[in-house]
Design a protein around this motif. Structure first.
Motif: not given
Length: 356
Positions: A287-307
């Motif tokens: 939902a946040y990063a669709p532009g990738t080769g092997a997407p998987e549902v129910a991933g991390l959020t951008p705020s968690q990535a920053l943390e």
């Protein structure tokens, strides 16, 4: 071995015109090869441009408007693109990731108000262009990547890499381990990338960390994999990672919570020793990063990535990469924009970056 494809361009500066011309020829053997650029005054510049430049659509496309430099000499850190997706197993396109991330990085500022980090007042930083990979030979590309990064690291420069698929982390780690010995790893991604081989091939993006273990590049007791998820062909797809001593943090264990406590534990685990950060953009929910080769549902959020990245601030980070951005599947540009911001956060987390 490095190159940056740049077209000549010109802009008016009052009555003057500053014109950029691509250079030609090869540098000395063992040195990166790159097309060079100088500003009108010929002065060296290692700082991101001012706020005025953020609204000017002129000049060469470099990471955060940084100066393009042909050599890592004199730099504390540098952005490097590795436009390779020959090792991908699903949707291609990550070879276009470095360029697209650079485009979106033009909107970034030079300071981090959230963390107080002042990277450009602390470090000399430039953009070294792209590794001149061989798109028709994955093994040769790995050799080229390894040689370039050995040169960069020998110069005392910390590489921040724009991928490219996750294959590229393997030769980069070969170069990093040659300088620092086995390193700790914070790997953020949807997949463990510890497969042994597929179709008889032992090097591609899903084998990067298995090959790294085989080569003794990782301090396995200091390896953490965060955001792992997705369907599998076995009921225990994490067995190899855990058998090597990796800490595997599943995405479902991160749902609906802050990752600050997790990073406090990881900081203790890393013990201040050399650490490499490898961030696959597929760690984030599509939902946040669709532009990738092997997407998987129910991933991390951008705020968690920053943390996660901010949780590495102050640790002995010796290199970083951001991989698996595939612009053909990123119609809005959101994935590349997010990647550019995460690369800036990695820069802010490097050692010697002062904070206020």
């Amino acid at each position: 071995m490095l190159r940056l494809l740049m077209s000549s361009c010109a802009r008016g500066l009052g009555s003057r015109v500053a014109t950029w011309h691509p250079s030609v020829g090869l540098l000395c053997p063992g040195q990166p090869r790159i097309l060079q650029v100088s500003d009108a005054a010929g002065a060296r510049r290692h700082q991101s441009s001012s706020s005025e430049s953020l609204v000017q659509l002129v000049g060469i496309c470099s990471m955060m408007h940084l100066r393009l430099q042909s050599s890592p000499e004199g730099l504390d850190a540098a952005f490097i693109g590795v436009p390779l997706d020959t090792g991908t197993s699903n949707r291609p396109g990550a070879r276009f990731g470095p360029h697209r991330i650079r485009e979106e990085s033009g909107m970034l500022g030079a300071v981090n108000p959230s963390t107080g980090a002042l990277p450009f007042q602390s470090l000399k930083v430039a953009d070294l262009g792209n590794v001149n990979v061989n798109l028709y030979n994955l093994q040769d590309s790995c050799r080229l990547i390894r040689e370039v990064y050995q040169n960069v690291l020998e110069a005392g420069c910390i590489p921040l890499t724009l991928g490219g698929d996750h294959t590229i982390t393997y030769p980069i780690l070969q170069a990093v381990a040659k300088k620092h010995g086995p390193v700790g790893l914070v790997h953020v991604g949807a997949h463990t990338n510890t497969a042994d081989k597929t179709l008889g091939e032992k090097v591609y993006h899903r084998t990067a960390f298995r090959r790294s273990v085989d080569d003794g590049l990782l301090d396995c007791k200091r390896v953490v994999q965060i955001g792992i998820r997705g369907s599998s062909v076995t009921l225990d797809p994490y067995r190899y990672s855990r058998s090597q001593g990796f800490r595997v943090v599943l995405a479902e264990d991160c749902w609906m919570k802050s990752l600050v406590p997790l990073m406090a534990e990881i900081r203790q685990q890393m013990e201040g020793k050399p650490l490499y950060i490898s961030f696959g953009i597929d760690a984030l929910d599509p939902a946040y990063a669709p532009g990738t080769g092997a997407p998987e549902v129910a991933g991390l959020t951008p705020s968690q990535a920053l943390e996660i990245i901010r949780g590495c601030q102050g640790l002995n980070v010796v290199g970083c990469d951001l991989v698996e951005v595939s612009p053909p599947y990123d119609l809005s540009g959101n994935t590349a924009l997010l990647a550019a911001n995460l690369m800036f956060e990695m820069l802010c987390a490097l050692p010697k970056v002062t904070t206020v």
